[in-house]
Scaffold this motif. Structure first.
Motif, PDB file in Angstrom:
ATOM      1  N   UNK A   1      50.235  53.564  33.735  1.00  0.00           N
ATOM      2  CA  UNK A   1      49.854  52.644  35.031  1.00  0.00           C
ATOM      3  C   UNK A   1      49.374  51.418  34.946  1.00  0.00           C
ATOM      4  N   UNK A   2      49.788  50.346  35.577  1.00  0.00           N
ATOM      5  CA  UNK A   2      49.682  48.429  34.985  1.00  0.00           C
ATOM      6  C   UNK A   2      48.352  48.528  34.474  1.00  0.00           C
ATOM      7  N   UNK A   3      47.451  47.240  33.731  1.00  0.00           N
ATOM      8  CA  UNK A   3      46.557  47.383  33.195  1.00  0.00           C
ATOM      9  C   UNK A   3      46.561  45.761  34.361  1.00  0.00           C
ATOM     10  N   UNK A   4      45.971  45.631  34.999  1.00  0.00           N
ATOM     11  CA  UNK A   4      45.675  44.055  35.614  1.00  0.00           C
ATOM     12  C   UNK A   4      44.598  43.093  34.997  1.00  0.00           C
ATOM     13  N   UNK A   5      45.117  41.648  34.476  1.00  0.00           N
ATOM     14  CA  UNK A   5      43.966  40.653  34.098  1.00  0.00           C
ATOM     15  C   UNK A   5      45.206  39.291  34.138  1.00  0.00           C
TER      16      UNK A   5
ATOM     17  N   UNK B   1      50.337  39.558  39.067  1.00  0.00           N
ATOM     18  CA  UNK B   1      51.620  40.685  38.818  1.00  0.00           C
ATOM     19  C   UNK B   1      51.001  41.846  39.186  1.00  0.00           C
ATOM     20  N   UNK B   2      49.624  41.689  40.206  1.00  0.00           N
ATOM     21  CA  UNK B   2      48.542  42.789  39.868  1.00  0.00           C
ATOM     22  C   UNK B   2      49.715  43.627  41.792  1.00  0.00           C
TER      23      UNK B   2
ATOM     24  N   UNK C   1      29.382  32.295  40.732  1.00  0.00           N
ATOM     25  CA  UNK C   1      28.880  32.210  39.755  1.00  0.00           C
ATOM     26  C   UNK C   1      29.602  33.587  39.101  1.00  0.00           C
ATOM     27  N   UNK C   2      29.996  33.670  38.028  1.00  0.00           N
ATOM     28  CA  UNK C   2      31.129  34.579  37.035  1.00  0.00           C
ATOM     29  C   UNK C   2      30.218  35.199  36.415  1.00  0.00           C
ATOM     30  N   UNK C   3      29.672  36.724  35.965  1.00  0.00           N
ATOM     31  CA  UNK C   3      29.612  37.539  35.558  1.00  0.00           C
ATOM     32  C   UNK C   3      30.855  38.103  34.138  1.00  0.00           C
ATOM     33  N   UNK C   4      31.618  38.270  34.919  1.00  0.00           N
ATOM     34  CA  UNK C   4      32.632  38.207  33.739  1.00  0.00           C
ATOM     35  C   UNK C   4      33.826  36.979  33.221  1.00  0.00           C
ATOM     36  N   UNK C   5      34.577  37.752  31.947  1.00  0.00           N
ATOM     37  CA  UNK C   5      35.537  36.980  31.607  1.00  0.00           C
ATOM     38  C   UNK C   5      36.089  36.580  32.602  1.00  0.00           C
ATOM     39  N   UNK C   6      36.917  37.559  33.138  1.00  0.00           N
ATOM     40  CA  UNK C   6      38.443  37.862  33.956  1.00  0.00           C
ATOM     41  C   UNK C   6      37.607  37.293  35.881  1.00  0.00           C
TER      42      UNK C   6
END
Length: 806
Positions: A453-457, A409-410, A92-97
């Motif tokens: 800091x990095x954002x991630x996605x 890249x995280x 299941x996917x609740x989020x776009x990511x």
């Protein structure tokens, strides 16, 4: 009990028994397994034993797919039930990511012929009507998902191994592992000793203790882990069939049918370590007291998704130990510093990976190399820098974020910094955002404000714009890249040239000051490494390779004996480096040295010891950016002075520091491959364009294997692709690596590296394809969705190399 064996496996859990089984399956029958208690003792017996095929790593997906398909065949072969239930699994996917992640996995499944695909919410309701699908963006279905019986699987491996001649001795603790002068081992037990060329540490919770018997420290740490089983539930009982398991990772729990109830497990934020000073030797089939309050938040998420869970009574709580590595992947492979000592420790999804893991271990031991590139599992990815404190911090982070997406890249901050160079604080003050490479902190990019800091996605993040500015600065003027994390070696002595020629596939430079690129060939004929070798003097050579692979490459270097008076040593800690590149790099460096840097005096692929800013260093005319540039290698203590001088000299020409993410973009613009992405033991020399550097008229390590594979037609070819700008703009995402490539609906390959080419204005990818030619239109599955692309005939930046050699 035998007094001699081809291999002795220590540990009778599911992994030890799988390794034993696969050793016999590949032809070794004179093998022994020693277990201190009963088979399955430790963490195997109480495992939830879920099985699933898909993983973010392509090769781990292949291994899990093999494992899932093995269990039914194992039952048929041995007559021992594995308790296989395969009602399928719903993701299941609740989020776009999460939707991006699942769609990308579905695209990979299509490429590799695996059974994992999207279904509608209505179809999902039919499969598992107990689930509340409110807020779910998409559902993937894996028909072969399910679970197995931990004891049944372990005993099936044991039966299969015994049928092929293996011995298994229960209640036989190992008290010593002593290496002999001839390289063999004596494994000591109260029942007698066994001499063997191979010790296999698969001791599970006791992996640290068994390793210490050989003087080895492994970065492992156990934790507690809980799941509970409900009492009989009416909806389950009345279903008339086994219900699919539910993977709702955004809710941070897992759920499947167990009997006529449900099993619910969680990886809670309030995690708990266990046995930090060592696993008790008298621990066997033991559990810890229930502590459900720790997983209350996760339980509430499960109840929201499957409301009937909240109405059911709890029949049983399992709170048992698991043992983790710093990145939650297994520590596997021969220990580079100990001949004949193999580890397989720190396995988390053991029943999804046991079969493939056993096969890979057996291939590595018997054949010298695995069929897949398994560096993600190789224990050589860690070294002594992975201290107890580092391991503890990383394990806490891994456990608490077990179901979090690992984005491209995280970089996670837990346990860092582990190793730093002298200019670390200076770089931080300049806005450097750091990554981790072989324990070293190294700048990824430079932000306007320190502390960023990095954002991630999966889509373009906060670093995308600044990295582009760094790329343009270097291509237009000059940039200063910290390359200190490259592995650096020196080989000296009367036999240096002969030794290097015996190790590497290319012929070593004949003239002082010349450099060459050379592959290192693996046991199966693939590319185990790529190096730059420079001749400093008649009997003195400088070698540069991948920093992350330094311990991995030790295994290869050890295979060729050094002649008397010849030395080979790592200087990675003693030497730092910078790459100064770009059209004004000559002007920048010229301000700091009296040495002529003109092409006629200092041509491409030449080196010289020079004085620059009053510092003696080695300068190499080479650059991974594909631009005019020099690598500068200095003593570590000279790094701050050199960096300050370079920054100062570059100010009025508009040059400045550049991070490794910019370097990634720049080298892709030039079409340069990188180890562990484009270069891997899986790929043949002619597939990566390095066959011209394999000099078959001389002998070198694994030449026979190279000769054999080079007779073959390439299975795939390394290409560079240009992604359609409209498609990329619509998704706001570039390829990063791992995306499948399709042509007219047929899977033809995969991306190995991807980035936006800021200085050529193109979204680019490197990848391997078959049945395709330059100019062909293809589709790259960025975010799991088709993005139109074209295979280019040449790299878009400086295809003739005029800038590089100018």
């Amino acid at each position: 009990m035998r007094s001699e064996a081809q291999a002795v496996v220590i540990g009778g859990g599911v992994i030890g028994c799988s390794i034993l089984y696969h050793l016999t399956k590949l032809g070794w029958s004179d093998v022994v397994l020693l277990e201190r208690d009963e088979l399955t003792s430790g963490s195997t017996w109480h495992a939830a034993a879920n099985i699933h095929g898909l993983h973010d790593s392509t090769n781990i997906s292949r291994i899990q797919h093999y494992t899932m398909n093995l269990y039914n065949a194992l039952e048929e072969e041995t007559g021992q039930s594995c308790g296989v239930f395969q009602p399928g699994s719903l993701y299941l996917a609740q989020t776009e990511e999460r939707e991006h992640q699942l769609k990308l996995q579905a695209a990979k499944a299509k490429l590799y012929g695996m059974n994992f695909y999207e279904i509608s919410i209505e179809e999902a309701k039919e499969l598992n009507p107990m689930v509340n699908y409110d807020g779910i963006r998409c559902v993937m279905y894996e028909p072969d998902g399910g679970n197995v019986d931990p004891s049944g699987v372990t005993n099936a491996y044991a039966v299969g191994a015994r049928q092929r001649g293996a011995e298994i001795h229960r209640f036989t603790p190992v008290t010593g592992t002593d290496q002999q002068e001839d390289g063999t081992w004596i494994v000591r037990t109260p029942k007698g000793d066994i001499r063997t060329p191979w010790v296999v540490n698969a001791a599970g919770l006791w992996g640290r203790e068994v390793a210490k018997l050989a003087g080895l420290e492994l970065p492992l740490q156990p934790t507690e882990h809980q799941y509970f089983v409900t009492e009989t539930m009416t909806d389950v009982e009345n279903a008339g069939r086994r219900l699919p398991s539910v993977s709702d990772r955004d809710g941070e729990y897992y759920l499947r049918q167990e009997g006529q109830g449900l099993l619910v497990g969680a990886y809670e934020k309030d995690m708990k370590f266990w046995a930090e000073e060592g696993t008790p030797l008298d621990f066997a089939h033991d559990l810890f007291p229930d502590d459900l309050e720790r997983i209350e938040e996760n339980m509430m998420n499960a109840i929201e998704r499957v409301p009937a869970v909240g109405e059911a009574g709890i029949k049983q709580v399992i709170n048992g130990p698991m043992i983790w590595s710093p990145d939650s992947n297994v520590l596997m492979g021969p220990v580079p510093e100990l001949d004949g000592y193999f580890c397989c420790n720190g396995i988390i999804p053991g029943f999804s990976q046991s079969g493939g893991m056993g096969l890979m271990a057996a291939q590595w031991i018997i054949e010298g190399e695995t069929e897949y590139d398994m560096f993600a599992w190789d224990l050589a990815r860690f070294d002594s820098w992975a201290t107890k404190d580092f391991t503890r911090a990383r394990v806490e982070d891994q456990y608490a974020h077990r179901f979090a997406i690992h984005f491209p890249n995280e970089e996670r901050s837990a346990g860092r910094p582990a190793r730093t160079r002298p200019i670390y604080e200076t770089q931080k003050e300049m806005g450097a955002v750091f990554g981790l490479n072989a324990g070293w902190e190294h700048p990824l990019w430079y932000a306007d404000a320190p502390g960023t800091t990095d954002t991630n996605g999966f889509t373009r993040q906060n670093w995308w714009g600044p990295v582009g500015e760094e790329c343009k600065m270097l291509r237009d003027r000059a940039g200063i890249i910290d390359i200190s994390n490259f592995a650096k070696y020196r080989c000296k002595g009367p036999g240096a040239e002969d030794w290097l020629n015996a190790v590497f596939a290319n012929t070593m430079p004949k003239s002082v000051g010349r450099s060459c690129l050379t592959p290192l060939i693996g046991k199966r004929g693939g590319i185990a490494g790529d190096f730059t070798v420079t001749r400093l003097a008649e009997d003195d050579f400088w070698i540069i390779g991948s920093g992350m692979a330094e311990r991995y490459h030790k295994r290869f270097f050890k295979q060729v004996p050094l002649s008397e008076g010849t030395t080979f040593e790592s200087l990675t800690e003693a030497i730092c480096g910078f790459n100064v590149a770009g059209p004004k790099s000559r002007e920048l460096l010229g301000r700091l040295t009296n040495t002529s840097l003109a092409t006629e005096d200092f041509p491409f692929m030449r080196s010289r010891k020079i004085e620059l800013a009053g510092i003696e260093l080695l300068a190499l005319r080479v650059s991974f950016t594909g631009d005019l540039g020099w690598e500068l290698h200095c003593k570590t203590e000279d790094q701050p002075r050199l960096f300050a001088a370079l920054i100062e000299a570059g100010k009025d020409i508009g040059a400045g520091p550049v991070g490794s993410r910019a370097l990634m973009s720049l080298r892709i613009e030039k079409g340069y491959g990188s180890w562990s992405r484009e270069y891997s033991p899986e790929y043949w020399p002619q597939e990566v364009g390095l066959d011209r550097l394999c000099k078959m008229e001389k002998d070198f390590l694994n030449k026979g294997a190279a000769a054999k594979v080079m007779e073959n037609t390439p299975r795939e070819k390394l290409v560079i692709l240009h992604l359609d700008e409209a498609d990329v703009a619509a998704s706001n995402a570039d390829a990063t690596g791992g995306e499948p490539i399709f042509k007219e609906g047929k899977g033809i390959g995969r991306v190995t590296s991807g980035a936006y080419g800021y200085t050529v204005g193109m979204s680019l990818a490197l990848g391997y394809v078959k049945d395709a030619e330059p100019g062909d239109a293809v589709e790259v599955m960025v975010l799991g969705r088709p993005h139109r692309a074209t295979i280019l005939t040449a790299p878009p930046f400086d295809p003739e190399g005029a800038r590089l050699r100018g």
